[in-house]
Design a protein around this motif. Structure first.
Motif, PDB file in Angstrom:
ATOM      1  N   PRO A 113      -0.937  -5.140   8.244  1.00 39.76           N
ATOM      2  CA  PRO A 113       0.119  -4.173   7.929  1.00 39.76           C
ATOM      3  C   PRO A 113      -0.451  -2.832   7.530  1.00 39.76           C
ATOM      4  CG  PRO A 113       0.415  -6.236   6.757  1.00 39.76           C
ATOM      5  CD  PRO A 113      -0.931  -6.298   7.363  1.00 39.76           C
ATOM      6  N   TRP A 156       0.265  -1.682   1.333  1.00 37.52           N
ATOM      7  CA  TRP A 156       0.277  -3.105   0.979  1.00 37.52           C
ATOM      8  C   TRP A 156      -1.033  -3.410   0.275  1.00 37.52           C
ATOM      9  CZ3 TRP A 156       2.957  -6.823   4.817  1.00 37.52           C
ATOM     10  CH2 TRP A 156       4.160  -6.252   5.224  1.00 37.52           C
ATOM     11  N   LEU A 195      -0.591  -9.177  -1.024  1.00 40.78           N
ATOM     12  CA  LEU A 195       0.682  -9.690  -1.508  1.00 40.78           C
ATOM     13  C   LEU A 195       0.456 -10.934  -2.331  1.00 40.78           C
ATOM     14  CD1 LEU A 195       2.511  -9.041   1.769  1.00 40.78           C
ATOM     15  CD2 LEU A 195       3.108  -8.029  -0.378  1.00 40.78           C
ATOM     16  N   CYS A 247       7.361  -5.858  -2.006  1.00 39.16           N
ATOM     17  CA  CYS A 247       8.304  -6.605  -1.173  1.00 39.16           C
ATOM     18  C   CYS A 247       9.746  -6.256  -1.500  1.00 39.16           C
ATOM     19  CB  CYS A 247       8.085  -8.110  -1.355  1.00 39.16           C
ATOM     20  SG  CYS A 247       6.639  -8.704  -0.478  1.00 39.16           S
ATOM     21  N   PHE A 302       4.878 -14.318   1.281  1.00 39.47           N
ATOM     22  CA  PHE A 302       5.660 -13.097   1.361  1.00 39.47           C
ATOM     23  C   PHE A 302       5.146 -12.139   2.418  1.00 39.47           C
ATOM     24  CE2 PHE A 302       8.768 -13.649  -1.920  1.00 39.47           C
ATOM     25  CZ  PHE A 302       8.252 -14.744  -2.588  1.00 39.47           C
ATOM     26  N   ASN A 303       4.059 -12.531   3.065  1.00 40.45           N
ATOM     27  CA  ASN A 303       3.614 -11.773   4.225  1.00 40.45           C
ATOM     28  C   ASN A 303       4.444 -12.110   5.446  1.00 40.45           C
ATOM     29  OD1 ASN A 303       1.396 -10.149   3.472  1.00 40.45           O
ATOM     30  ND2 ASN A 303       0.190 -12.009   3.192  1.00 40.45           N
ATOM     31  N   LYS A 348       7.687 -12.316   6.774  1.00 46.70           N
ATOM     32  CA  LYS A 348       9.071 -11.950   6.518  1.00 46.70           C
ATOM     33  C   LYS A 348       9.824 -11.800   7.829  1.00 46.70           C
ATOM     34  CE  LYS A 348       7.072  -8.716   4.190  1.00 46.70           C
ATOM     35  NZ  LYS A 348       6.873  -7.635   3.218  1.00 46.70           N
TER      36      LYS A 348
END
Lengths: 246, 436
Positions: free
Chosen positions: A20, A24, A27, B330, B404-405, B407
């Motif tokens: 991404p 980011w 996460l 997020c 949560f990557n 989505k």
């Protein structure tokens, strides 16, 4: 024009994980208060809810400051962050904490089209004495300025200059083109919320004043003072290194 | 309806080199378009059912691929303009060719996709390989003949609508008059005529004179499916405004204002962020509209402004995790939502490659997963469940194990059949209903 191509059903091609884009940090679901480089400027303990609020506020600021050079930030994200920050500060004010709401209005300056770093924006911690810094006076609408006026240096610009893009942007957005070129429509060149100076990777012109509580940490950033803070820290590190080695 | 969903069958799977950023069926459902982060559009076509496998509906195969947008550089602001396709919208089909609008942050393009399966042979002035013939050597005239050739699908840009948006375009919507369409960015909405590229009408402008006073942005906009003078736009504060273009040239004053009063007991610092509406969609009937915010989907009756008529919790278990989701960004994810053809069900995505479907009549809901492991050919999708309490049952997944990557932001439902398209990062899944 391209020709048709058939993709076979059931084909499982190896997945190429697209990393991404910027913004980011990784996460992780768990754990709040991830320590980052900036945290070395702050006190560490975050225990009670008041400090939680401050933590949220710092996080707001961190998020506002984080940007990917060369790519325009999301206006929606910026607005939501600023509103959240405003809300936290209002809550803290109603709790009785000595809050300077001037900080919030300064954040909102992020959103201005013609944001320029020419106003005196010092943070209390970085100037001599702990002078109160009231909200900066609103930048006067330039009506009959000539181009040369806009290139005056910052009063507290310490060891830095604007990027050419930034000053060029300021020139275009502030110059009273109405007077000189009435029939030319420059609205398509109207800048969006964040001046190009940011995206060009130059200084972070956030100016937020934080209430200098005794317990609280002076988290301050402004055009010149941020740079000078960093320079000081770098110099300090460098000196420490030399001292330790010897 | 959910009885059918329970036997939804995995039918086909597609992989893209880039993250898929939009998915859209055309009006008949025969074509499915995807746009990706690299500015490419891939169109799938529904093949007819084969006699060999009558229990399956036809498959979707790649029909056309083209580069819609390229990265650009705004020299004035020293900023890159991403080529990522934010939205694709099909035009209703009027002749043999197909038309769609695709947009990135700044520029909208009208593409014509046409088939060619014949070519002319027997020209007089040139040979079959294209070389010009010497006119003095030609002794007789012949009429060129159309001969069949292998099917070729060509995509060509017919209109480019540029330079009308200072801020990032988040929505485009074709009007029911089939002549105009709207495009919305963070602060403005423009109305275009499909034939005219050098100007557009600004119909909404919420930019304050002093940008420091900005507290709200436009997040999505859509034209009413039947009333060509009506459109809605949603905001980052969780409100929806319905506007009538007949009322004024500039629709800054709404005709209707939809907002649900906040529940004071659930208020937190993140209340505003999670109330930000990420998608708004009219029902096919035009009587309802649906909005998606971070944790829920709401169905609104256009005649009732003070609260939605239905609210569906997508992943309420995340409410206690908002702090972490805010930290890892997020909480700013923008999920879309969609109706099925009969407006009896709605679908939206979540994390861990989960997506949710809600039956409005029975009030039943189901959670499914779009992944290669769980989507074997001809297998039935197994419902998934997230455990929130202490005791985790077998086959349940705990909240803290969610990825949560992964989505699912973009989903689409066939306008007539029970066929759904689900984009999971750079994988597109098309699920079909097993015909009993």
């Amino acid at each position: 024009t391209v020709s048709t191509s058939k993709l076979e059903v059931w084909s499982f091609m190896p997945l190429v994980r697209h990393k991404p884009g910027g913004g980011w940090d990784g996460l992780s679901m768990l754990g709040r208060g991830v320590k980052r480089k900036w945290s070395s400027l702050e006190d560490a303990a975050l225990e009670d809810s008041e400090e939680e609020d401050r933590g949220d506020r710092r996080l707001c600021l961190k998020k506002l400051q984080h940007y990917q050079a060369g790519v325009e930030l999301s206006l929606r994200r910026s607005v939501l962050l600023i509103n959240t920050l405003r809300q936290i500060q209002e809550e803290m004010q109603s709790d009785g904490t000595d809050v300077r709401l001037g900080g919030v209005s300064r954040d909102a300056r992020l959103l201005r089209d013609d944001f320029r770093e020419d106003e005196s924006v010092t943070c209390p911690g970085c100037t001599e004495g702990d002078a109160e810094s009231p909200s900066p006076p609103p930048s006067p609408e330039p009506t009959n300025t000539t181009p040369t006026d806009l290139h005056k240096p910052l009063p507290n610009a310490v060891g830095h200059t604007f990027s050419d893009a930034g000053s060029a942007m300021g020139y275009l957005s502030d110059l009273a083109l109405d007077d000189i070129f009435e029939d030319i429509d420059t609205s398509m060149y109207e800048s969006s919320e964040l001046p190009s100076a940011w995206a060009a990777g130059s200084l972070w012109p956030v100016s937020v004043s934080f209430w200098p509580d005794d317990d609280d940490v002076k988290l301050c950033s402004s055009v010149g003072s941020l740079q000078s803070c960093l320079l000081d820290l770098n110099e300090l590190d460098h000196i420490m290194e030399i001292l330790v080695k010897s | 309806m959910l009885g059918e969903v329970a036997v939804t069958q995995y039918a086909c799977f597609f992989f893209s080199a880039d993250i898929i950023s939009t998915v859209e069926f055309n009006y008949s459902g025969d074509l499915l378009a995807t746009g990706d982060k690299g500015g490419r559009v891939v169109i799938f076509q529904h093949e007819q059912e084969s006699k060999n496998r009558p229990h399956l509906r036809g498959e979707y195969n790649v029909y056309s691929t083209f580069q819609s947008h390229e990265p650009e550089f705004d020299y004035l602001k020293s900023l890159e303009i991403e080529e990522k396709i934010n939205k694709i919208r099909w035009l209703p089909q009027q002749n043999a060719a197909h038309f769609l609008l695709s947009t990135n942050d700044k520029t909208i393009k009208l593409w014509k996709i046409s088939e060619r399966d014949k070519r002319a042979e027997g020209y007089n002035l040139k040979d079959e390989d294209g070389r010009l013939r010497d006119p003095f050597r030609i002794t007789s005239l012949r009429v060129p003949v159309l001969m069949p050739m292998d099917l070729m699908v060509e995509a060509s840009p017919r209109r480019i609508f540029a330079n009308a948006h200072t801020y990032h375009i988040n929505s485009i919507s074709v009007n029911s008059d089939h002549e105009t369409y709207l495009s919305a960015d963070d602060l403005r909405i423009n109305l275009w005529h499909l034939e005219i590229t050098d100007r557009s009408f600004n119909i909404v402008d919420i930019k304050p004179a002093n940008m420091e006073e900005l507290t709200e942005v436009i997040t999505a906009a859509e034209c009413h499916p039947h009333q060509c003078n009506v459109f809605v736009y949603s905001s980052s504060k969780g409100t929806i405004r319905l506007c009538d273009m007949r009322a004024a040239a500039l629709c800054d004053r709404h005709s209707k204002f939809f907002e649900e009063p906040e529940d004071p007991s659930s208020r937190s610092f993140f209340s505003e962020i999670i109330s930000s509406i990420s998608d708004v969609k009219f029902s096919h009937s035009g009587r309802y509209m649906m909005t998606r915010d971070y944790l829920s989907v709401k169905v609104w009756d256009l005649n009732m402004e003070n609260r939605p008529v239905e609210t569906y919790q997508v992943h309420e278990y995340l409410r206690s995790k908002l702090c972490s989701l805010y930290e890892n960004d997020c909480i700013f994810d923008k999920f879309e939502c969609c109706w099925n053809g009969s407006d009896s069900a709605i679908m939206t995505g979540s994390y861990n490659n989960f997506f949710r479907m809600f039956d409005r009549n029975t009030r039943r809901d189901i959670t499914l997963e779009a992944s290669r492991e769980s989507s074997k050919p001809r297998a039935t999708l197994k419902p998934r469940k997230v455990s929130t309490g202490g005791k985790r049952k077998k086959d349940e997944i705990s909240v803290d194990s969610l990825d949560f990557n992964k989505k699912i932001l973009h989903t689409a439902w066939h306008p007539k059949d029970n066929v759904i398209a689900v984009a999971a990062t750079n994988n597109l899944y098309i699920f079909q209903d097993k015909i009993n």
